[in-house]
Design an enzyme around this catalytic site. Structure first.
Site, short mmCIF file in Angstrom:
data_model
loop_
_atom_site.label_atom_id
_atom_site.label_comp_id
_atom_site.label_asym_id
_atom_site.label_seq_id
_atom_site.Cartn_x
_atom_site.Cartn_y
_atom_site.Cartn_z
N GLU A 62 0.81 -1.22 0.00
CA GLU A 62 0.00 0.00 0.00
C GLU A 62 0.85 1.27 0.00
OE1 GLU A 62 -0.68 -2.66 1.80
OE2 GLU A 62 -2.69 -3.26 1.12
N HIS A 131 -11.56 -5.19 8.07
CA HIS A 131 -12.35 -5.01 6.85
C HIS A 131 -13.60 -4.17 7.10
CE1 HIS A 131 -9.84 -8.37 5.61
NE2 HIS A 131 -10.31 -8.29 4.37
#
Lengths: 326, 397
Positions: A62, A131
């Site tokens: 990321e 999540h």
């Protein structure tokens, strides 16, 4: 084909398609955005139509995704980055906060940073750890970033294109539990301003302020309250940074009561900022303290407990009752 | 300071027992004996100019420079060192809040910097004053951040020299992304990304290796291994020579004598040409030494010994090129005298400009936060202006 009924996810897909068509400098990049079309299929079919140079599958890193997007922006590109899930943005947080947000100021305004970081966020889909989080306050706190979140298909379509057109970095939070909700999209409309809040429902007794996934919850709460004779106004913020306090103020001056609802933990959350500023602006109008409904100061719980953690209809209505009881 | 050639030939013994040498002529037998007594041998450096100023050949790298070019490299190094010394002095006089000296790293920076073409792009860390010099950046521009009047302060596109980056290694990803953009544009320029041995431990540097290899990006990573990350020695960053890491990422790495300006120029030029040909990234490890403190806030006497610095002083990049110029008759006394005068003029100029740097207007802190404007910034700017105005007549300025 001006007006279509589209799920929010498809509206985002159409928005990206439009952006890629309109500006050859737009580049979509992230993990799985190509052949797979993203884990939520937001980029479905884009690589097939625009090629691997425009819709770029990246290594699984990321910080690397955001850091190279910064470099591409310095070269004149307009990268639209996908982070797969809210909890996965933190490896890139350093690049976003120390680099992306500050590049323009450090260059005394000589460089632009037109980078959009799309983050599916929030809970309610029964996912595993990392999540389901709502880290919007962490980004809103950082000068140099803009933070927005659509709550319906039309905003998804327009706000994403507006974010891409912005010369500032925009953190674009997508309410993942609303991806499959359908709504009308007028692709030929003249969109409203990116950072202007919207009165989603008119009312006179109390104002509910929400954004992203909680707008729908608050509209449902307002409908339920209406059956009990209560007139609730719902304001959809749309933009968290900058935040349209004028629209909230106008609503509160009318209703005299305010409840702020978000999924993120209440402590140091965006509701705290709204409560503080609206108290400053509307002290003599308020009939009750500004109340907040949101997540708890605990790690986002396992999926079997998330319905208890997330604000639902009952918790919102309970806060409405408490406010009206003053 | 004079170069003792015997001292220059001595190897440096580190606390770990590892032997290092700047001499490319180290014999095989000597290496074997070193291995026996002190573990793995440090690899040879690409070297074209010995510490004594003797020109040597290398099978893979060669360079043929005119006398003017050789003098130019010398001039660059001398002026960069003078600028650096002036900045250090200004910090000691309270004119700068901090300074990160490049003392000892002039060859690494001038050699690599002079390998660049105008259309190449540089992503520095915060110590690349010599590279900035090569790019034609006004050296006084570098001082604004250290004086505390801005956080960068120049347009990176005016000289293709990006802003200094303080968070370690971040810029290597920006460099890689920029290089990906060059490839997308179909251009044939290249990017040179600087970082240090400490930053080599950062995730971002390793991610930039991954991305640049995967996308075959035209970027050259130039690691100045100056042996120390503040107080942490290179042994605390890596167990293998840094240049060898490149192979694991799928591109070549090379270690160059970072105190040899000719070798740094030759190796960097070769890597940039490789990038331009579309053959992807290269990692260059310039083996050098930070002769001064990490920054003026640091006290190296707490963590390293004088003997170490003295050994490296014998490898001084400027003295070795001077010896070469003199030995070859490429420069006479007049050249050195003129350069000395030019150095003094530069120091004076820097001193004057720094002292004249004004504190920015109070309102400037709100400037350039956003391109499109931001309601909160507008609101706070107005509040601050009103607050400032409330002192009207008192402290109008």
């Amino acid at each position: 084909m001006a007006v279509q009924k589209l799920p929010l996810a498809k509206a985002l897909n159409e928005s990206l398609r439009k952006a890629l068509e309109t500006d050859p400098k737009v580049v979509v990049m992230g993990l799985d955005v190509g052949k797979l079309g993203g884990v939520f299929r937001i980029t479905d079919g884009l690589q097939k139509d625009f090629g691997e140079d425009r819709v770029v599958d990246t290594p699984l890193a990321e910080s690397g995704i955001v850091g190279t997007a910064i470099g591409l922006a310095l070269r004149g590109y307009r990268p639209v980055v996908e982070i797969q899930f809210d909890g996965f943005v933190f490896p890139a947080y350093d690049q976003i906060v120390t680099q992306l947000a500050k590049m323009r100021a450090r260059s005394l305004g000589t460089v632009k940073m037109p980078v959009v970081i799309r983050i599916p966020y929030g809970g309610g889909i029964g996912a595993v750890e990392h999540h389901s989080e709502s880290p919007e306050s962490l980004f809103a706190h950082v000068a140099g970033l803009k933070v927005v979140t659509p709550a319906n298909s039309s905003d998804a379509y327009w706000m994403l294109q507006q974010a891409i057109q912005s010369d500032d970095p925009v953190i674009f939070f997508e309410p993942k539990r609303r991806y499959w909700d359908k709504g009308e999209v007028d692709t030929e409309a003249i969109p409203g301003e990116l950072h202007k809040a919207r009165v989603a429902r008119e009312g006179t007794d109390l104002t509910l302020v929400a954004y992203g996934p909680m707008v729908k919850t608050c509209l449902e709460a307002a409908a339920a309250a209406a059956e009990e004779g209560k007139s609730i106004e719902v304001v959809d913020l749309r933009s968290i940074s900058p935040l349209d306090f004028d629209t909230i103020q106008a609503s509160v001056e009318k209703t005299r009561r305010l409840v702020v609802v978000h999924e993120a933990p209440v402590f140091f959350g965006s509701g705290a900022e709204i409560a503080a500023r609206i108290t400053e602006r509307c002290f003599y109008h308020l009939e009750a303290p500004v109340l907040r409904v949101g997540g708890y100061h605990a790690p986002y719980p396992p999926a079997r407990l998330e319905e208890e953690y997330l604000p639902g209809l009952d918790r919102v209505l309970d806060a409405v009752d408490r406010s009206l009881a003053y | 300071m004079t170069v003792e050639s015997t001292a220059a030939r001595k190897t440096t013994r580190r606390s770990s027992g590892t032997k290092r040498t700047a001499s490319a002529s180290t014999s095989t037998t000597k290496k074997t004996s070193t291995r026996a007594e002190a573990g793995p041998v440090e690899p040879e450096l690409v070297q074209l100019l010995t510490p004594e100023g003797e020109r040597v050949q290398h099978p893979d790298y060669d360079i043929d420079l005119s006398v003017e070019e050789l003098r130019g490299l010398y001039r660059d190094m001398v002026l960069t060192r003078r600028f650096d010394a002036e900045a250090t002095a200004l910090q000691r006089q309270g004119e700068l809040g901090l300074w990160a000296s490049l003392l000892g790293q002039e060859a690494a920076q001038i050699g690599s910097g002079r390998a660049l073409r105008d259309d190449d792009y540089v992503f520095p860390t915060y110590r690349e004053h010599g590279v900035a010099w090569c790019r034609g950046v006004d050296p006084t521009n570098l001082l604004g951040m250290f004086r505390g009047v801005n956080n960068g302060g120049w347009d990176p596109n005016s000289n293709n020299f990006h802003l200094y980056t303080i968070v370690l290694g971040s810029q290597t990803l920006h460099a890689t992304g920029y290089a990906m953009g060059i490839a997308k544009d179909g251009a044939d320029s290249a990017v040179l990304a600087y970082f240090g041995d400490g930053a080599s431990s950062q995730g971002d540097v390793n991610e930039s290796f991954v991305f640049s290899a995967v996308y075959n990006a035209p970027v050259v990573f130039f690691c100045q291994n100056n042996q120390w990350a503040i107080s942490e020695p290179i042994e605390k960053q890596t167990r293998v020579p840094l240049y060898q890491r490149a192979r694991g990422f799928g591109f070549p790495g090379v270690r160059v004598d970072g105190n040899d300006v000719l070798a740094c120029l030759a190796v960097t030029r070769s890597a940039l040409e490789r990038a331009r040909r579309g053959e992807g990234p290269t990692l260059i490890e310039a083996f050098t030494y930070r002769m001064a403190a990490h920054t003026t806030s640091d006290d190296p006497t707490r963590y390293r010994r004088d003997a170490e610095r003295e050994a490296w002083e014998a490898k001084d990049p400027i003295l070795r090129l001077k010896a070469y110029l003199e030995n070859e008759g490429h420069a006479d006394a007049a050249f050195f005298e003129e350069l000395e005068a030019e150095s003094e003029a530069l120091g004076k100029h820097v001193r004057e400009v720094v002292r004249a740097m004004p504190v920015p207007d109070h309102m400037a802190m709100f400037d350039h936060t956003y391109a499109d404007g931001h309601a909160l910034v507008d609101e706070e700017r107005a509040q601050f202006a009103a607050y400032q105005a409330s002192f009207e007549g008192g402290e109008a300025e």
